[in-house]
Write an enzyme that holds these catalytic residues in place. Structure first.
Site, short mmCIF file in Angstrom:
data_model
loop_
_atom_site.label_atom_id
_atom_site.label_comp_id
_atom_site.label_asym_id
_atom_site.label_seq_id
_atom_site.Cartn_x
_atom_site.Cartn_y
_atom_site.Cartn_z
N GLY A 191 29.16 -2.34 2.07
CA GLY A 191 29.90 -3.36 1.32
C GLY A 191 30.53 -4.40 2.22
O GLY A 191 31.57 -4.97 1.88
N ARG A 240 31.29 -8.98 1.74
CA ARG A 240 32.43 -9.76 1.25
C ARG A 240 33.61 -8.84 0.98
O ARG A 240 33.51 -7.62 1.11
CB ARG A 240 32.06 -10.55 -0.02
CG ARG A 240 31.50 -9.71 -1.14
CD ARG A 240 30.80 -10.62 -2.18
NE ARG A 240 29.86 -9.87 -2.98
CZ ARG A 240 30.16 -9.22 -4.10
NH1 ARG A 240 31.39 -9.25 -4.56
NH2 ARG A 240 29.26 -8.55 -4.76
N SER A 243 40.80 4.10 -4.51
CA SER A 243 41.53 3.13 -5.35
C SER A 243 42.77 3.81 -5.91
O SER A 243 42.78 5.03 -6.07
CB SER A 243 40.63 2.69 -6.51
OG SER A 243 41.39 2.00 -7.49
N TYR A 291 35.10 4.35 -13.45
CA TYR A 291 35.63 4.02 -12.12
C TYR A 291 36.67 5.05 -11.69
O TYR A 291 36.63 5.56 -10.57
CB TYR A 291 36.22 2.61 -12.19
CG TYR A 291 36.66 2.04 -10.87
CD1 TYR A 291 35.73 1.53 -9.96
CD2 TYR A 291 38.01 1.95 -10.54
CE1 TYR A 291 36.14 0.98 -8.75
CE2 TYR A 291 38.43 1.39 -9.34
CZ TYR A 291 37.49 0.90 -8.45
OH TYR A 291 37.90 0.34 -7.27
N LYS A 333 36.28 7.52 -8.51
CA LYS A 333 37.21 7.41 -7.37
C LYS A 333 38.03 8.69 -7.20
O LYS A 333 38.34 9.09 -6.08
CB LYS A 333 38.11 6.18 -7.54
CG LYS A 333 37.40 4.83 -7.39
CD LYS A 333 36.80 4.60 -6.01
CE LYS A 333 36.48 3.13 -5.76
NZ LYS A 333 35.80 2.90 -4.47
N1 LIG Z 1 39.62 -5.42 -4.96
C1 LIG Z 1 40.47 -4.47 -5.32
O1 LIG Z 1 41.53 -4.76 -5.84
C2 LIG Z 1 40.14 -3.03 -5.06
C3 LIG Z 1 41.12 -2.10 -5.39
C4 LIG Z 1 40.87 -0.75 -5.17
C5 LIG Z 1 39.68 -0.36 -4.62
N2 LIG Z 1 38.74 -1.28 -4.31
C6 LIG Z 1 37.48 -0.80 -3.73
O2 LIG Z 1 37.26 -1.46 -2.52
C7 LIG Z 1 35.85 -1.58 -2.29
C8 LIG Z 1 35.52 -3.04 -2.02
O3 LIG Z 1 35.92 -3.81 -3.14
P1 LIG Z 1 36.02 -5.40 -3.08
O4 LIG Z 1 37.14 -5.78 -3.95
O5 LIG Z 1 35.95 -5.88 -1.68
O6 LIG Z 1 34.67 -5.75 -3.88
P2 LIG Z 1 33.71 -7.02 -3.85
O7 LIG Z 1 34.38 -8.20 -3.25
O8 LIG Z 1 33.14 -7.11 -5.21
O9 LIG Z 1 32.56 -6.52 -2.82
C9 LIG Z 1 31.79 -5.40 -3.17
C10 LIG Z 1 30.89 -5.06 -2.01
O10 LIG Z 1 30.16 -3.88 -2.36
C11 LIG Z 1 28.77 -4.16 -2.25
N3 LIG Z 1 28.00 -3.40 -3.23
C12 LIG Z 1 28.24 -3.27 -4.55
N4 LIG Z 1 27.32 -2.48 -5.12
C13 LIG Z 1 26.48 -2.12 -4.11
C14 LIG Z 1 25.32 -1.32 -4.06
N5 LIG Z 1 24.80 -0.75 -5.16
N6 LIG Z 1 24.72 -1.14 -2.86
C15 LIG Z 1 25.21 -1.72 -1.76
N7 LIG Z 1 26.30 -2.50 -1.74
C16 LIG Z 1 26.92 -2.69 -2.92
C17 LIG Z 1 28.65 -5.65 -2.48
O11 LIG Z 1 27.43 -6.13 -1.97
P3 LIG Z 1 26.71 -7.44 -2.55
O12 LIG Z 1 27.25 -8.60 -1.76
O13 LIG Z 1 25.26 -7.18 -2.31
O14 LIG Z 1 27.04 -7.54 -4.00
C18 LIG Z 1 29.88 -6.14 -1.70
O15 LIG Z 1 29.62 -6.15 -0.32
C19 LIG Z 1 35.17 -1.01 -3.53
O16 LIG Z 1 34.79 0.33 -3.29
C20 LIG Z 1 36.27 -1.08 -4.58
O17 LIG Z 1 36.09 -0.10 -5.58
C21 LIG Z 1 38.94 -2.62 -4.52
#
Ligand SMILES: NC(=O)c1ccc[n+]([C@@H]2O[C@H](COP(=O)([O-])OP(=O)(O)OC[C@H]3O[C@@H](n4cnc5c(N)ncnc54)[C@H](OP(=O)(O)O)[C@@H]3O)[C@@H](O)[C@H]2O)c1
Length: 222
Positions: A10, A13, A115, A128, A132
């Site tokens: 991931g 981004r 999360s 989700y 998690k």
């Molecule tokens: N943002 C929040 O507030 C938050 C809070 C708690 C936990 N999290 C966790 O933190 C992590 C990152 O979240 P984020 O907010 O940075 O999300 P994001 O900006 O949407 O980025 C998601 C990343 O995961 C990759 N991805 C998604 N599905 C995939 C798959 N099937 N195979 C390979 N790569 C995949 C995406 O790749 P592509 O570029 O190819 O789409 C991207 O690099 C996640 O596990 C999320 O659950 C986020």
């Protein structure tokens, strides 16, 4: 961190990109495969990627994730299975392949990006939250299994972080409300999560394993 090789999923981004940048700045060699090379929703893609991976991985960060909203009566089986695949079975498959090699070198770090919804929840987060929560269980299980070999396994549980994921699942009005509910009064930024990830995955962390570190600006304290 210097001279270590880190695999960060991931990393294209959001939080994963910030972790990859921070690790690189600290001297790590970071491998951040695009989804085309490593698709966490596909066991076959994971196995093919692992078969080609030649660098010895010292640090694994399972950060790739998605969060498709739906109540228990709305979610389709396939949607639930995909969520479990990306957040639980994919990270498990990577850890199962890489942790024994870390253990043979007597040093390793695994960090699962969990999360706050692993600990508390919110409407329409049934898949989700389930995935998690299971990721936290995986974290503890691997920590017990690999502790004797010098491999430390932790989870980092962000609250609301300013990424595409958060902006997609919450309207501007909802985000304004959420910010009022966060004691620090704002969303987190990915670089702040990367600081915590860097500590947990470095040699500076010598005694913390099997833990879920919440980084949510105090959101879950109320
Ligand atoms: N943002 C929040 O507030 C938050 C809070 C708690 C936990 N999290 C966790 O933190 C992590 C990152 O979240 P984020 O907010 O940075 O999300 P994001 O900006 O949407 O980025 C998601 C990343 O995961 C990759 N991805 C998604 N599905 C995939 C798959 N099937 N195979 C390979 N790569 C995949 C995406 O790749 P592509 O570029 O190819 O789409 C991207 O690099 C996640 O596990 C999320 O659950 C986020």
């Amino acid at each position: 961190m210097k001279g270590r090789t880190a695999l960060v999923t991931g990393a294209s981004r959001g939080i994963g990109a910030a972790i990859a940048a921070k690790f690189r700045a600290e001297g790590a060699n970071v491998v951040g495969p695009a989804r085309a090379e490593l698709d966490l929703s596909s066991a076959a893609s994971i196995d093919a990627y692992l078969g080609k991976l030649s660098a010895p991985v010292d640090i694994l960060v399972n950060c790739a994730g998605m969060n498709r909203l739906g109540s228990s009566v709305e979610v389709a089986d396939g949607h639930f299975e995909e969520t479990l695949q990306v957040h639980l079975l994919g990270p498990f498959r990577l850890a199962r392949a890489l942790a024994p090699k870390m253990a043979s070198r007597r040093w390793g770090r695994i960090l699962n990006i969990s999360s706050v919804w692993s600990l508390v929840t919110r409407e329409r987060r049934v898949t989700y939250s389930s995935a998690k929560s299971a990721m936290n269980g995986l974290t503890r299980s691997l920590a017990v299994e690999y502790g004797p070999s010098g491999v430390l396994v932790n989870a980092l549980a962000p609250g609301y972080v300013d990424t595409e994921l958060t902006r997609k699942n919450n309207s501007a009005e909802e985000i304004a409300q959420i910010e009022k509910a966060i004691p620090l009064g704002r969303l987190g930024n990915p670089a702040e999560l990367a600081e915590a990830a860097s500590f947990l995955c470095s040699g500076r962390n010598g005694y913390i394993t099997g833990q879920v570190l919440v980084a949510d600006g105090g959101y879950t304290c109320r």
